[in-house]
Design a protein around this motif. Structure first.
Motif, short mmCIF file in Angstrom:
data_model
loop_
_atom_site.label_atom_id
_atom_site.label_comp_id
_atom_site.label_asym_id
_atom_site.label_seq_id
_atom_site.Cartn_x
_atom_site.Cartn_y
_atom_site.Cartn_z
N LEU A 275 0.85 -1.21 0.00
CA LEU A 275 0.00 0.00 0.00
C LEU A 275 0.87 1.25 0.00
O LEU A 275 0.61 2.22 -0.72
N SER A 287 -8.01 2.31 0.80
CA SER A 287 -7.51 1.93 2.14
C SER A 287 -8.40 2.60 3.17
O SER A 287 -8.01 3.57 3.81
N VAL A 288 -9.61 2.07 3.31
CA VAL A 288 -10.60 2.70 4.19
C VAL A 288 -10.12 2.81 5.63
O VAL A 288 -10.33 3.81 6.29
N CYS A 289 -9.44 1.78 6.15
CA CYS A 289 -9.04 1.83 7.56
C CYS A 289 -7.67 2.48 7.74
O CYS A 289 -7.13 2.49 8.84
N GLY A 290 -7.11 3.02 6.65
CA GLY A 290 -5.84 3.73 6.75
C GLY A 290 -4.65 2.80 6.98
O GLY A 290 -3.67 3.21 7.60
N GLY A 291 -4.76 1.56 6.52
CA GLY A 291 -3.62 0.65 6.62
C GLY A 291 -3.55 -0.09 7.94
O GLY A 291 -2.50 -0.60 8.30
N GLY A 293 -5.16 -2.84 8.60
CA GLY A 293 -5.42 -4.27 8.41
C GLY A 293 -6.78 -4.71 8.87
O GLY A 293 -6.96 -5.85 9.27
N ARG A 294 -7.76 -3.83 8.80
CA ARG A 294 -9.08 -4.19 9.33
C ARG A 294 -10.18 -4.17 8.29
O ARG A 294 -11.19 -4.85 8.42
N CYS A 295 -10.03 -3.32 7.23
CA CYS A 295 -11.17 -3.10 6.34
C CYS A 295 -11.16 -4.02 5.12
O CYS A 295 -12.20 -4.27 4.54
N SER A 296 -10.01 -4.48 4.69
CA SER A 296 -9.80 -5.34 3.51
C SER A 296 -9.94 -4.61 2.19
O SER A 296 -9.85 -5.23 1.14
N CYS A 298 -7.91 -2.67 0.77
CA CYS A 298 -6.63 -2.53 0.05
C CYS A 298 -6.24 -3.83 -0.62
O CYS A 298 -5.16 -3.92 -1.19
N LEU A 331 -3.62 -8.58 1.84
CA LEU A 331 -3.91 -7.19 2.20
C LEU A 331 -2.67 -6.36 1.91
O LEU A 331 -1.59 -6.60 2.50
N CYS A 333 -1.76 -3.51 2.76
CA CYS A 333 -1.18 -2.74 3.87
C CYS A 333 -0.40 -3.62 4.83
O CYS A 333 0.31 -3.11 5.69
S1 FES Z 1 -6.18 -0.52 4.35
FE1 FES Z 1 -7.69 -1.49 5.53
S2 FES Z 1 -7.02 -3.55 5.52
FE2 FES Z 1 -5.49 -2.57 4.39
#
Ligand code: FES
Length: 571
Positions: A275, A287-291, A293-296, A298, A331, A333
Motif C-alpha cells: 500500500l 484503504s478505508v481503515c488507513g492501513g 489491516g481491518r477493512c480489507s 486494500c 492485504l 497494507c
Molecule cells: S487498508 Fe484497511 S485492511 Fe489494508
C-alpha cells in the motif's frame, strides 16, 4: 506481529484515556453556562479523579505514551502521502503540543511546582489578561484537541456496524460539547475581567487563595514553555532526520519492483508495504481503515512474486478468511515485500468505501462453488407475441416473470436475470450443494404450479395456455460480480451453467416441461427413476450425461421440513 498488535493497542488505549480526560474537561467547562460557581463545584469532582495520584499517573502516563507512539509511527511511515482524513488527523496532532503547552504548564505545572490552585477563577483571569492572542490560542487548542480525538475514534470505529447505529448521536455530542464549553468560556472570561476591573479586593483575594504566581515565578513558567517547545521541535526534527537517514541507507540495498495494471509501476528499497509503495508512486489505492489491516479494501491479487512473500500473520489471515479470499489475495497494507519482481492487481476501486468491502466480499474476486442452476423460458413465445398488442405482451410477460420469480425465491433461489422471455436462477450461493439441488427441484415444481394458476387466471386472454421449458443441472461454477457500473451483479459462469441452459432447450426435443440431470437428482438424494432417462452428450464432458425428462414438473415430490432440515418426501 505480536509487537505490532501491542503497539496498536497501547496507542489506542492511551488515546482513549486522553479522550475521556478531554471529554470530562470540556463538560466541566460547560458548567460555566450556569455560573462561575457551578464550574468551580464541578471542578471539585473533576479534580478528585484527574488530580489524584492514580489519576495523574494514568493521565500523564497516557500522554507520554501516546506522544511517543505517535512519533514512532511517524518515523515508521514510509510515505507522507496521506488520505484527507489522515492529513487532518496528523496535522491536528502535531499542533496539540505548541497550542497546549502554555495551558498545561500554567495549570498542572504551576500546581506541581509552585503550589498554585488552578481554579477556574485563576485560569480565566490568566488567559483573559493575556489578551486576544492568548484567548485565540486557547480557543484553537480546544478545537484541535477535540477534532483530533473525535476523528481518531471515528477512524477507529467506522467499520463497526454498531457505530453506524449511534453515529448521528455521537456526531451531535461531538458538535455540541465544545460549542457549549466555548460559549461558557466566552461568557465567564469577560465576567471575570469585569469583576477584576471593578473590585481590586476581589482580585487580591483570588490571588491569595490560588497562590497566584509572582512575576518571577511566571517568568520561569515562560522559560519552561519555551524549552518545552524547543524540545518538541528538536524531537520532531529528529524524527524527520531519522526518516531521511533510513531511506538513504535502504536505497543502497536490492530493490522491490511492483508492476500494476495499465503499465503502472513502483519500485524502491525494502521496508514499505505494498500500500505504501502504491502511495509513493501516486497509484490510487483504496484503504478505508488507513492501513490498519481491518477493512480489507486494500486487498490485491498477487501474480508473479507471490512465492517471495512471507506467510500472512494470524490477524491478516482472519480478515482474508472473512472475505473468503483465495491464496493469491493479500492485504496490501500488511505485506512488506522482499527484493524482487511482483505483479500486483488492486481488487477494489480506489474510492471504495467500507460497506463495499464488507458486502459480499467473497464474490468480488470470484469464487468456485458447487451450485444448482435453473434455466426456463416460455415455449412458443414468438408466435404468442406476434398475435398480441405490445402492451398485452408486456402485461403477460410481467405476470409470468412475477409468477416464476416468486416461485424461485420461495424455494430459496436467487433470480440471476431475466433474458427476453427466459429466466436464469442460482441455488446454493450459501449453504451446501445437496440443499441447493433440493431447492432447485422445489423451484421447478413451484414454477409449474404457478404457471398452471397463471393460465387459469389468464384463460380469457390467452388463445393457448402458456407452457414453459425448464433445465436443471448442478456442478461447479465460478460465482462472482460481473458487469460494469450499475449493471454489475452477482452471477455464475462455467460449463455447468451452459449445461443447464442446454437442458432447457432439450425440453423441446423430449416434449416435456423439465429436463433435469441425474447429477443434480443424486446430489439432492431424490429418486427420479420413475421418469424416463436419456443419455446426452455435453461439450466438455468425456462421458454422456444422464438426464430425466419430466412431462409435468408439478408432479415432483414436495419438500417436507423436519426441524431445520428440509427433506423431500414423495407426495
Ligand atoms: S487498508 Fe484497511 S485492511 Fe489494508
Amino acid at each position: 506481529m505480536k509487537g505490532e498488535r501491542l503497539f496498536r493497542s497501547l496507542r489506542l488505549w492511551s488515546g482513549v484515556t486522553l479522550f475521556v480526560y478531554v471529554f470530562s474537561h470540556l463538560l466541566n467547562h460547560a458548567f460555566g453556562l450556569i455560573s462561575l460557581q457551578a464550574m468551580e463545584t464541578a471542578l471539585g469532582y473533576f479534580a478528585a479523579v484527574w488530580r489524584s495520584i492514580p489519576g495523574a499517573i494514568v493521565l500523564y502516563g497516557a500522554l507520554l505514551l501516546h506522544l511517543s507512539l505517535v512519533l514512532w509511527s511517524l518515523y515508521r511511515r514510509r510515505t507522507l502521502k496521506l488520505s484527507r482524513s489522515e492529513i487532518v488527523q496528523v496535522s491536528m496532532g502535531t499542533l496539540i503540543v505548541p497550542l497546549g503547552v502554555s495551558h498545561v504548564i500554567g495549570t498542572s505545572g504551576a500546581r506541581a511546582f509552585a503550589g498554585v490552585d488552578p481554579s477556574y477563577g485563576y485560569v480565566l483571569l490568566s488567559i483573559w489578561s493575556g489578551g486576544l492572542k492568548e484567548i485565540l490560542i486557547q480557543f484553537a487548542f480546544v478545537i484541535v484537541v477535540w477534532v483530533h480525538g473525535c476523528l481518531g475514534l471515528h477512524l477507529l470505529w467506522r467499520l463497526h456496524p454498531t457505530y453506524h447505529r449511534w453515529r448521528d448521536l455521537a456526531f451531535a455530542v461531538a458538535l455540541l460539547l465544545p460549542v457549549l464549553a466555548l460559549i461558557a468560556f466566552f461568557q465567564r472570561g469577560p465576567e471575570i475581567m469585569m469583576l477584576a476591573a471593578q473590585d481590586a479586593n476581589w482580585v487580591a483575594a483570588l490571588r491569595a487563595k490560588t497562590h497566584f504566581p509572582s512575576n518571577a515565578v511566571a517568568a520561569q513558567f515562560f522559560a519552561a514553555m519555551n524549552w518545552t517547545l524547543f524540545g518538541y521541535v528538536v524531537v520532531l526534527g529528529g524524527v524527520f532526520a531519522a526518516r531521511i537517514g533510513r531511506d538513504v541507507i535502504e536505497r543502497r540495498g536490492a530493490l522491490v519492483r511492483l508492476s500494476y495494471p495499465n503499465r503502472r509501476a513502483a519500485q524502491g528499497p525494502t521496508g514499505p508495504s505494498i500500500l505504501e509503495f502504491s502511495r509513493l508512486a501516486g497509484i490510487p489505492h483504496a484503504s478505508v481503515c488507513g492501513g490498519r489491516g481491518r477493512c480489507s479494501t486494500c486487498r490485491v491479487r498477487i501474480g508473479r512474486g507471490i512465492d517471495l512473500l512471507e506467510a500472512a500473520s494470524p490477524a491478516e489471515q482472519r480478515v482474508l478468511a472473512r472475505i473468503g479470499a483465495p491464496d493469491n489475495v493479500r492485504l496490501a497494507c500488511q505485506v512488506h515485500p522482499q527484493p524482487g519482481d511482483y505483479d500486483i492487481t488492486p481488487l477494489l476501486a480506489a474510492g471504495a468505501v467500507a460497506q463495499e468491502a464488507l458486502a459480499q466480499a467473497a464474490h468480488h474476486h470470484g469464487q468456485e462453488r458447487e451450485i444448482a442452476v435453473l434455466f426456463a423460458d416460455i415455449r412458443g413465445f414468438t408466435s404468442l407475441a406476434e398475435h398480441r398488442l405490445p402492451y398485452d405482451t408486456v402485461f403477460v410477460l410481467n405476470r409470468y416473470f412475477r409468477a416464476v420469480g416468486e416461485a424461485i425465491e420461495a424455494a430459496g433461489g436467487h433470480v440471476d436475470k431475466f433474458i427476453g422471455d427466459g429466466v436464469m436462477a442460482l441455488f446454493g450461493l450459501k449453504g451446501d450443494p445437496a440443499a441447493a439441488c433440493r431447492m432447485a427441484l422445489d423451484a421447478a415444481r413451484r414454477m409449474a404450479i404457478a404457471i398452471d394458476a397463471l393460465n387459469e387466471s389468464l384463460s380469457g386472454d390467452l388463445e393457448v395456455p402458456l407452457r414453459i421449458g425448464i433445465g436443471l443441472h448442478a456442478g461447479v461454477a465460478i460465482v462472482g460480480e460481473l458487469g460494469y457500473g450499475a449493471s454489475r451483479s452477482l452471477t455464475a459462469i462455467g460449463d455447468s451453467v451452459n449445461t443447464a441452459s442446454r437442458l432447457e432447450t432439450m425440453t423441446k426435443d423430449f416434449a416435456c416441461e423439465l429436463v433435469v440431470s441425474d447429477d443434480l437428482a443424486q446430489l439432492a438424494m431424490i429418486d427420479l427413476s420413475t421418469w424416463p432417462a436419456h443419455e446426452i452428450s455435453v461439450r466438455g464432458r468425456t462421458t454422456a450425461l444422464t438426464v430425466r425428462a419430466i412431462e409435468d414438473a408439478a408432479l415432483l415430490p414436495a419438500p417436507v421440513k423436519t426441524g431445520k432440515t428440509a427433506a423431500i418426501a414423495a407426495q
